[in-house]
Design a protein around this motif. Sequence first.
Motif, PDB file in Angstrom:
ATOM      1  N   ASN A 540      29.869 -24.702  36.103  1.00 11.61           N
ATOM      2  CA  ASN A 540      30.980 -25.605  35.904  1.00 11.61           C
ATOM      3  C   ASN A 540      31.144 -26.786  36.762  1.00 11.61           C
ATOM      4  O   ASN A 540      31.353 -28.000  36.572  1.00 11.61           O
ATOM      5  CB  ASN A 540      32.277 -24.887  35.580  1.00 11.61           C
ATOM      6  CG  ASN A 540      32.548 -24.048  34.479  1.00 11.61           C
ATOM      7  OD1 ASN A 540      31.472 -24.797  33.283  1.00 11.61           O
ATOM      8  ND2 ASN A 540      33.155 -23.079  34.181  1.00 11.61           N
ATOM      9  N   ASN A 861      37.810 -14.928  32.122  1.00  9.82           N
ATOM     10  CA  ASN A 861      36.815 -15.654  31.367  1.00  9.82           C
ATOM     11  C   ASN A 861      36.792 -14.890  29.982  1.00  9.82           C
ATOM     12  O   ASN A 861      36.378 -15.681  29.105  1.00  9.82           O
ATOM     13  CB  ASN A 861      35.415 -15.293  32.176  1.00  9.82           C
ATOM     14  CG  ASN A 861      34.364 -16.135  31.766  1.00  9.82           C
ATOM     15  OD1 ASN A 861      34.416 -17.355  31.647  1.00  9.82           O
ATOM     16  ND2 ASN A 861      33.108 -15.324  31.140  1.00  9.82           N
ATOM     17  N   ARG A 872      38.261 -24.059  31.908  1.00  9.64           N
ATOM     18  CA  ARG A 872      37.333 -23.569  32.587  1.00  9.64           C
ATOM     19  C   ARG A 872      37.667 -22.918  33.829  1.00  9.64           C
ATOM     20  O   ARG A 872      38.318 -23.957  34.771  1.00  9.64           O
ATOM     21  CB  ARG A 872      36.203 -24.581  32.811  1.00  9.64           C
ATOM     22  CG  ARG A 872      35.625 -25.348  31.635  1.00  9.64           C
ATOM     23  CD  ARG A 872      34.419 -25.970  31.442  1.00  9.64           C
ATOM     24  NE  ARG A 872      34.375 -27.280  32.215  1.00  9.64           N
ATOM     25  CZ  ARG A 872      33.614 -28.076  32.197  1.00  9.64           C
ATOM     26  NH1 ARG A 872      32.207 -27.583  32.046  1.00  9.64           N
ATOM     27  NH2 ARG A 872      33.592 -29.210  32.760  1.00  9.64           N
TER      28      ARG A 872
END
Length: 925
Positions: A540, A861, A872
């Motif tokens: 990410n 997650n 995220r």
Amino acid sequence: MATLLLIDGSSYLYRAFHAIRELSAPDGTPSNALFGFVNMLKKLRQQTHADYIACVFDAKGKTFRDDIYPQYKAQRPPMPDELRVQIAPIHQAVAAFGIPILMIEGVEADDVIGTLARQASAQGITTIMSTGDKDMSQLVDDYARIENSMTEEVLDRDGVFAKFNVWPEQIVDYLALIGDTVDNVPGVPKCGPKTAAKWLAEFGSLDNIIANADAIKGVVGQNLRDTLQWLPTAKELVTIKCDVDLSSELPNGFDDLKYQTEDSATLLQLFTRFNFRTWVREMEGKVGQAAKPETPKGITSDLFGDEPNEAIPAEVSSIPAAPVERHYECINTSELLAKWIDKISAASMTAFDTETDSLDQMQARLVGMSFSVQAGEAAYLPLAHHGADTPEQLPFDDTLAQLKPWLESADHKKVGQNLKYDQHVLANLGINLAGIADDTLLMSYVLASHEKHNMDDQAARELGETTIKYEDICGKGAKQIGFAEVDLDTATAYAAEDADITGRLAHTLLPRLQANAGLHYVYRDIEMPSRQVLYVMERNGILVDANKLNRQSHDIGLRLIELEQQAYELAGQPFNLGSPKQLGEIFFDKLKLPVIKKTPKGAPSTDEEVLSELAKDYPLPKVLLEHRSLSKLKSTYTDKLPLMINAATGRVHTSFNQTVAVTGRLSSSDPNLQNIPVRTPEGRKIREAFIAPAGCKIVSADYSQIELRIMAHLSGDAALIRAFEQGLDIHKATAAEVFGVSLDEVTSEQRRYAKSINFGLIYGMSAFGLAAQLEITREAAKTFIERYFNRFPGVAEYMEVTRAAARDAGYVETVFGRRLWLPAIKSSNGAQRAGAERAAINAPMQGTAADLIKLAMVAVNHWLIAEKLSSRLLLQVHDELILEVPEAELDLVKAKLPEIMASVATLKVPLLAEVGVGENWEEAH
DNA sequence: CTGCTAGCATA
DNA sequence: GTATGCTAGCAGA
């Protein structure tokens, strides 16, 4: 002398139910009473070694007391449904622990306990009645006593008198006089414990009080005379019946109350259903041992088969196996490629490795891949070698396309050494590596966090194999060549060996993990799942405002020049402010400033502490302090971070190293995003440059006082646990205890002291260290510590027990069973040993915190994926998680994130996570 | 160019 | 007084 332990199940049922806040199984069934009850049973079993034992519950239906007095217990509300549903599992748990259960219709649990206690006393058997019910005090005699396992109160004859001011045989009279509102038994109005005890002291018994009722003056005396008719009934109601017929329940007498064999399988099932993770782990160990009888070590053709051959205790270091004959080949024809694709497609496990041209995982390009499915057999597939002999190499794109289905298949299991890296390399090519089943890097780390985990060292240690080093074939330093330049024969020897060794390591290490339930849990349920989350977070990356940092660099640069000029004037000459050596010469040779302390090498120190001290009397050190802190910010952060932005993604991608910190923590590097400044206003401006993209916010959630909470859990200290349960400002609460003042009387100075001692405890503090921190004498620090330990005796005991355990075992453990090895604990060097003892104190707390947040990362997650959210995870900073959240998901994440974090485990204290939101990290923090 | 020290940023 | 990683300076290649 034999001992009988009688557990008042009905009393503990309610107590456990009310003592523990909300707790429920994944299916929503409440589990607080079960948890409390089992906790109590485990504690009892550990503390009390009884020859006979029984857990007694009330039976359903009416009892003889209802016949005497129909209003008996009439005002008691029915059992709450939340408790009722837990009765069956509690009975199941008691039975599975091997504890006989007694429930007799027509009488209450008290009566059964009374009967057994009397029978035991008659036979000279000591009875311990584990209850919180004061009515049971009437049963205490020379052989029988009460132990309340929740308050740890012990009541023998003297204890009863100390508590109630009447002797056990007077308790019945005493209770009749004061009545029992809970059971709806009235006593003499206005006659409380004091009056009842006074009368009994004067007249000896209820009968005698009744006989002398006319002599008692006042309103209470009149009340007594008004209740004379009632008192005999009251006495009958509060008297515990000690002649219950138990002959049909216990035909063999006390022999029917022996401990039965523990039914670990049922307990495991129960704990799994209610998600009591720590106990599940404990039971898995027991069940595993029972279910897996030792089998002789056999030879299998498929070396990476699912079943380990033998359970080798983790403590036993492996004996290097006999040399394995090697057969390595280079895949350079389509026939060989087809053969190996067949091999790895059929294998239950393939050891897999990539070779690349860079250590930077976001930039690295694939050069080749290697595979092994059997010890000694491996192949290297070169894909992007170039150089003088760019020979028989299969085409890159086409070959990769053939392998892609296998690489992306979750059904084809892979094992590797640090597969997170290979996962990145393949992701750079648009391939999503799946089927990651095991990682030898993590295995080695969990088994022995203090050892080295690189493959060469592991191979030597575990397999007795000497491997080809990367430097042997590529050289090192400036003259190092890329792997793509290595000739194919050499590359094959090196790369195939990597896959071969990886597979053999996995085969050696996995059984050792499986042999220990705790370690296996840490590996399988903490490290492997968080490995995947870390990959996602690295991938990410986080958005950084380079312009903002560049402007800050510029501003800081100007200020640094000013400070340099000032320093030159004050010093009377120019010098390099960044050089401790030159600075020392100016300070101590030229200006003759006093030397406050020395560096380990003996030179006069010029660190911040020294400069701060000198700044009180001289101007130059003050200039230096500002220069130091600003140049640190500039060189480490504002100058460097913009250079770390990935050109392709426009974001900064750190590397999370999962296997460097011996405590189980992560570390972050290239760049380190776990030490971004926060303490000073200038530093915080750097955090402002960590931003969310348009339409998103940065959300940060951090655990509140996580390590102190863990200390409360590990030590079980009642006062500390209470402070957390009440949600108090923990430093303030500590101060109130230690200084003996009320909460609102705590001064800020006292709070500061308490905060220091709290941190000191986490760090394995000495009086010396605390004295330095608080700038007080060592004696003052020592008495301060003594006062603390006086108020929190559980903590003092925990510290001692931990030190001893570390010395004994050479390691300490986290709540989840992670082992933290301390080789220096047995050192003959006193300073080293002392250091290891401090580390032993700190490690379980730091390590458990690390376990918890890893579990939280995995849970968060998992939730994001399950709910198909676009939020995220970006960073983890030891007790903090940082996310990027689209505005549409903001409310949901704000609510759910701290909830998930707080509920990953059930400790003796509640966990708390606090959430913040902002345009940037600074605002969110 | 490499390895070490001092110093300092975080939890 | 625990656990990390990075920088500049410096010494010895």
